[in-house]
Design a protein around this motif. Structure first.
Motif, PDB file in Angstrom:
ATOM      1  N   PRO A  99       0.808  -1.244  -0.048  1.00 38.25           N
ATOM      2  CA  PRO A  99       0.182   0.092   0.003  1.00 38.25           C
ATOM      3  C   PRO A  99       0.852   1.144   0.116  1.00 38.25           C
ATOM      4  CG  PRO A  99      -1.067  -1.490   1.509  1.00 38.25           C
ATOM      5  CD  PRO A  99       0.478  -1.998   1.009  1.00 38.25           C
ATOM      6  N   GLN A 100       2.082   1.118   0.451  1.00 41.12           N
ATOM      7  CA  GLN A 100       2.996   2.252   0.291  1.00 41.12           C
ATOM      8  C   GLN A 100       3.560   2.762  -1.063  1.00 41.12           C
ATOM      9  OE1 GLN A 100       2.947   4.025   2.969  1.00 41.12           O
ATOM     10  NE2 GLN A 100       1.600   2.624   4.163  1.00 41.12           N
ATOM     11  N   ALA A 101       3.294   1.742  -1.928  1.00 38.90           N
ATOM     12  CA  ALA A 101       4.036   1.894  -3.152  1.00 38.90           C
ATOM     13  C   ALA A 101       2.773   2.715  -4.128  1.00 38.90           C
ATOM     14  CB  ALA A 101       4.435   0.521  -3.889  1.00 38.90           C
ATOM     15  N   ARG A 102       3.051   3.860  -4.408  1.00 40.95           N
ATOM     16  CA  ARG A 102       2.153   4.579  -5.076  1.00 40.95           C
ATOM     17  C   ARG A 102       2.290   4.424  -6.748  1.00 40.95           C
ATOM     18  NH1 ARG A 102      -1.251   4.372  -1.722  1.00 40.95           N
ATOM     19  NH2 ARG A 102      -2.491   5.858  -2.852  1.00 40.95           N
ATOM     20  N   GLY A 103       1.207   4.911  -7.581  1.00 42.81           N
ATOM     21  CA  GLY A 103       1.436   4.961  -8.863  1.00 42.81           C
ATOM     22  C   GLY A 103       1.794   3.413  -9.544  1.00 42.81           C
ATOM     23  N   LYS A 104       0.781   2.498  -9.254  1.00 40.22           N
ATOM     24  CA  LYS A 104       0.868   1.303  -9.787  1.00 40.22           C
ATOM     25  C   LYS A 104      -0.323   0.652 -10.476  1.00 40.22           C
ATOM     26  CE  LYS A 104       4.635   1.054  -7.382  1.00 40.22           C
ATOM     27  NZ  LYS A 104       6.068   0.767  -8.045  1.00 40.22           N
ATOM     28  N   VAL A 105      -0.215  -0.343 -11.247  1.00 40.08           N
ATOM     29  CA  VAL A 105      -1.348  -0.937 -11.994  1.00 40.08           C
ATOM     30  C   VAL A 105      -1.503  -2.340 -11.626  1.00 40.08           C
ATOM     31  CG1 VAL A 105      -2.515  -1.541 -14.080  1.00 40.08           C
ATOM     32  CG2 VAL A 105      -1.299   0.338 -13.955  1.00 40.08           C
ATOM     33  N   ILE A 106      -2.426  -2.970 -11.178  1.00 41.04           N
ATOM     34  CA  ILE A 106      -2.645  -4.479 -10.816  1.00 41.04           C
ATOM     35  C   ILE A 106      -3.885  -4.874 -11.521  1.00 41.04           C
ATOM     36  CG2 ILE A 106      -2.522  -6.193  -9.209  1.00 41.04           C
ATOM     37  CD1 ILE A 106      -2.023  -3.930  -7.204  1.00 41.04           C
ATOM     38  N   LEU A 107      -3.517  -5.823 -12.722  1.00 40.34           N
ATOM     39  CA  LEU A 107      -4.704  -6.606 -13.325  1.00 40.34           C
ATOM     40  C   LEU A 107      -5.074  -7.640 -12.640  1.00 40.34           C
ATOM     41  CD1 LEU A 107      -3.490  -4.747 -15.624  1.00 40.34           C
ATOM     42  CD2 LEU A 107      -4.079  -6.583 -17.276  1.00 40.34           C
ATOM     43  N   VAL A 108      -6.402  -7.573 -12.128  1.00 40.95           N
ATOM     44  CA  VAL A 108      -6.774  -8.774 -11.266  1.00 40.95           C
ATOM     45  C   VAL A 108      -7.891  -9.724 -11.900  1.00 40.95           C
ATOM     46  CG1 VAL A 108      -8.009  -9.325  -8.910  1.00 40.95           C
ATOM     47  CG2 VAL A 108      -6.158  -7.504  -9.081  1.00 40.95           C
ATOM     48  N   GLY A 109      -7.909 -10.999 -11.942  1.00 46.00           N
ATOM     49  CA  GLY A 109      -8.546 -11.915 -12.281  1.00 46.00           C
ATOM     50  C   GLY A 109      -9.829 -12.167 -11.046  1.00 46.00           C
ATOM     51  N   ALA A 110     -10.905 -11.664 -11.475  1.00 43.23           N
ATOM     52  CA  ALA A 110     -12.024 -11.813 -10.412  1.00 43.23           C
ATOM     53  C   ALA A 110     -12.811 -13.238 -10.567  1.00 43.23           C
ATOM     54  CB  ALA A 110     -12.977 -10.514 -10.392  1.00 43.23           C
ATOM     55  N   GLY A 111     -12.323 -14.072 -11.434  1.00 46.14           N
ATOM     56  CA  GLY A 111     -12.839 -15.470 -11.454  1.00 46.14           C
ATOM     57  C   GLY A 111     -14.067 -15.366 -12.190  1.00 46.14           C
ATOM     58  N   PRO A 112     -14.811 -16.641 -12.234  1.00 49.25           N
ATOM     59  CA  PRO A 112     -15.924 -16.771 -12.862  1.00 49.25           C
ATOM     60  C   PRO A 112     -17.108 -16.337 -12.247  1.00 49.25           C
ATOM     61  CG  PRO A 112     -15.537 -18.537 -11.743  1.00 49.25           C
ATOM     62  CD  PRO A 112     -14.471 -17.797 -11.483  1.00 49.25           C
ATOM     63  N   GLY A 113     -17.253 -15.511 -11.008  1.00 51.93           N
ATOM     64  CA  GLY A 113     -18.184 -14.740 -10.280  1.00 51.93           C
ATOM     65  C   GLY A 113     -18.440 -15.125  -8.921  1.00 51.93           C
ATOM     66  N   ASP A 114     -18.715 -16.269  -8.390  1.00 49.68           N
ATOM     67  CA  ASP A 114     -18.481 -16.381  -6.987  1.00 49.68           C
ATOM     68  C   ASP A 114     -17.368 -15.725  -6.355  1.00 49.68           C
ATOM     69  OD1 ASP A 114     -18.584 -17.253  -4.312  1.00 49.68           O
ATOM     70  OD2 ASP A 114     -18.889 -19.425  -4.928  1.00 49.68           O
ATOM     71  N   PRO A 115     -17.752 -14.842  -5.407  1.00 53.93           N
ATOM     72  CA  PRO A 115     -16.422 -14.118  -4.732  1.00 53.93           C
ATOM     73  C   PRO A 115     -15.833 -15.079  -3.950  1.00 53.93           C
ATOM     74  CG  PRO A 115     -18.535 -12.876  -4.480  1.00 53.93           C
ATOM     75  CD  PRO A 115     -18.913 -14.179  -4.993  1.00 53.93           C
ATOM     76  N   GLY A 116     -16.210 -16.256  -3.528  1.00 54.97           N
ATOM     77  CA  GLY A 116     -15.424 -17.338  -2.497  1.00 54.97           C
ATOM     78  C   GLY A 116     -14.095 -17.935  -3.650  1.00 54.97           C
ATOM     79  N   LEU A 117     -14.232 -17.676  -4.909  1.00 50.45           N
ATOM     80  CA  LEU A 117     -13.212 -18.256  -5.832  1.00 50.45           C
ATOM     81  C   LEU A 117     -12.046 -16.962  -6.254  1.00 50.45           C
ATOM     82  CD1 LEU A 117     -15.262 -20.020  -8.280  1.00 50.45           C
ATOM     83  CD2 LEU A 117     -13.834 -21.062  -6.490  1.00 50.45           C
ATOM     84  N   VAL A 155     -17.737  -8.683  -5.113  1.00 56.32           N
ATOM     85  CA  VAL A 155     -16.271  -8.702  -5.199  1.00 56.32           C
ATOM     86  C   VAL A 155     -15.879  -7.216  -4.625  1.00 56.32           C
ATOM     87  CG1 VAL A 155     -14.263  -8.534  -6.575  1.00 56.32           C
ATOM     88  CG2 VAL A 155     -16.124 -10.460  -6.647  1.00 56.32           C
ATOM     89  N   LEU A 156     -16.459  -6.058  -5.263  1.00 60.54           N
ATOM     90  CA  LEU A 156     -15.984  -4.840  -5.226  1.00 60.54           C
ATOM     91  C   LEU A 156     -15.887  -4.433  -3.538  1.00 60.54           C
ATOM     92  CD1 LEU A 156     -17.977  -3.246  -7.911  1.00 60.54           C
ATOM     93  CD2 LEU A 156     -15.522  -3.686  -7.768  1.00 60.54           C
ATOM     94  N   ASP A 157     -16.663  -5.248  -2.559  1.00 59.64           N
ATOM     95  CA  ASP A 157     -16.878  -4.773  -1.157  1.00 59.64           C
ATOM     96  C   ASP A 157     -15.381  -4.970  -0.597  1.00 59.64           C
ATOM     97  OD1 ASP A 157     -19.425  -4.208  -1.188  1.00 59.64           O
ATOM     98  OD2 ASP A 157     -19.882  -6.317  -0.598  1.00 59.64           O
ATOM     99  N   TYR A 158     -14.415  -5.734  -1.285  1.00 59.47           N
ATOM    100  CA  TYR A 158     -13.268  -5.900  -0.649  1.00 59.47           C
ATOM    101  C   TYR A 158     -12.394  -4.476  -0.877  1.00 59.47           C
ATOM    102  CZ  TYR A 158     -13.782 -10.925  -0.188  1.00 59.47           C
ATOM    103  OH  TYR A 158     -14.470 -12.278   0.436  1.00 59.47           O
ATOM    104  N   ALA A 159     -12.688  -3.844  -1.626  1.00 66.23           N
ATOM    105  CA  ALA A 159     -11.911  -2.548  -1.806  1.00 66.23           C
ATOM    106  C   ALA A 159     -12.383  -1.388  -0.589  1.00 66.23           C
ATOM    107  CB  ALA A 159     -12.257  -1.793  -3.264  1.00 66.23           C
ATOM    108  N   PRO A 160     -11.513  -0.622  -0.402  1.00 67.17           N
ATOM    109  CA  PRO A 160     -11.733   0.411   0.599  1.00 67.17           C
ATOM    110  C   PRO A 160     -13.067   1.222   0.270  1.00 67.17           C
ATOM    111  CG  PRO A 160      -9.267   0.516   0.106  1.00 67.17           C
ATOM    112  CD  PRO A 160     -10.022  -0.239  -1.026  1.00 67.17           C
ATOM    113  N   ALA A 161     -13.593   1.565   1.146  1.00 66.29           N
ATOM    114  CA  ALA A 161     -14.929   2.125   1.058  1.00 66.29           C
ATOM    115  C   ALA A 161     -14.665   3.666   0.265  1.00 66.29           C
ATOM    116  CB  ALA A 161     -15.661   2.568   2.412  1.00 66.29           C
ATOM    117  N   ASP A 162     -13.540   4.283   0.437  1.00 67.39           N
ATOM    118  CA  ASP A 162     -13.416   5.517  -0.326  1.00 67.39           C
ATOM    119  C   ASP A 162     -12.750   5.288  -1.716  1.00 67.39           C
ATOM    120  OD1 ASP A 162     -10.944   4.673   0.668  1.00 67.39           O
ATOM    121  OD2 ASP A 162     -10.295   6.512   1.373  1.00 67.39           O
ATOM    122  N   ALA A 163     -12.359   3.828  -1.748  1.00 65.64           N
ATOM    123  CA  ALA A 163     -11.864   3.649  -3.297  1.00 65.64           C
ATOM    124  C   ALA A 163     -12.766   3.934  -4.353  1.00 65.64           C
ATOM    125  CB  ALA A 163     -11.467   2.387  -3.675  1.00 65.64           C
ATOM    126  N   GLN A 164     -12.367   4.798  -5.498  1.00 60.19           N
ATOM    127  CA  GLN A 164     -13.190   5.096  -6.726  1.00 60.19           C
ATOM    128  C   GLN A 164     -13.536   3.629  -7.213  1.00 60.19           C
ATOM    129  OE1 GLN A 164     -11.558   8.012  -9.162  1.00 60.19           O
ATOM    130  NE2 GLN A 164     -13.337   8.243 -10.307  1.00 60.19           N
TER     131      GLN A 164
END
Length: 262
Positions: free
Chosen positions: A7-25, A50-59
């Motif tokens: 979290p201290q490293a700023r200005g980054k891109v992370i491509l994340v695979g969210a899986g087929p749907g179920d957040p448990g995956l 899945v978006l609930d894992y992001a901080p509340a103030d994340a855009q």
């Protein structure tokens, strides 16, 4: 060099695979990336939980695809990601399934690299794997299939695509984005020599509430899609392994389909 998930490293891109749907995956690493996000750029097929894992103030920015087009062209999505990173944000590009399996992840990585910015890819469970597992449909099996291929089934350019040798005895073919092209796909495969009574499964909304695993034979693929009003997201599996997903009734069901087509 700092990890992109720091979290201290700023200005980054992370491509994340969210899986087929179920957040448990989601993978643990995917969750870690989401928790560090300042901006989440996501596709329309992402389960909103899945978006609930992001901080509340994340855009949160949706670039959902509708009617075979993106609300933003791919170049605009690339520019959006780059602009937020240049502003110092940790950007999570959240994509259904796996970013490198029909997810245009390669194009986005190229764009970020061309801008001189760091990028990391967190793989996800691809739709084919997640949906097949839920349907108890092994894509390979020592007695039934020793090869599996993945293709895109959009109508555009479908007739020019070379699928010869990808399906048939001992082989499994998985077709993404093929629901709207069911009749064309069946005609194409039968023209290439596949038997009309080859088993086919359509796996709709795999791993999500309301998921369905529907089975028929190749010649009836378009008819099944129409009768059952199947809509995306869905994948099509062609091959003898389809029989294994319903072992108890497989022979009677497919014999009836084959007789109806005779």
């Amino acid at each position: 060099m700092a990890s992109l998930l720091d979290p201290q490293a700023r200005g980054k891109v992370i491509l994340v695979g969210a899986g087929p749907g179920d957040p448990g995956l989601l993978t643990l690493r995917a969750v870690e990336a989401l928790k560090a996000a300042d901006v989440v750029v996501h596709d329309g097929l992402i389960d909103m939980r899945v978006l609930d894992y992001a901080p509340a103030d994340a855009q949160r920015i949706s670039v959902a695809k509708q009617r075979s087009r993106h609300t933003l062209p791919q170049d605009a999505i690339n520019a959006l990601i780059v602009a937020h990173v240049k502003a110092g944000s940790i950007v999570v590009r959240l994509k259904g399934g796996d970013p490198f399996v029909f997810g245009r992840g390669g194009e986005e990585v190229e764009a970020v690299r061309a801008a001189g910015l760091p990028v990391e890819v967190v793989p996800g469970v691809s739709a084919a794997l997640g949906c097949a597992a839920e349907a108890m449909l092994p894509l390979t099996h020592r007695d039934w299939s020793s090869a599996v291929s993945f293709v895109a089934g959009q109508c555009k350019g479908l007739s020019e695509q070379d699928w010869s040798g990808l399906a048939g005895v001992g082989r499994t073919l998985v077709i993404y984005m093929g629901v709207a092209s069911g009749n064309c796909i069946a005609d194409k495969l039968m023209k290439d020599g596949l038997a009309p009574d080859l088993p086919v499964a359509v796996l709709e909304r795999g791993t999500l509430p309301g998921s369905r695993a529907l089975r028929t034979v190749l010649a009836d693929l378009g008819g099944l899609i129409e009768r059952e009003k199947i809509i995306s997201p869905a994948i099509i599996v062609v091959g003898e392994v389809v029989l294994l997903s319903d072992a108890e009734n497989r022979f009677a069901a497919f014999a009836a389909q084959a007789e109806a087509l005779a």
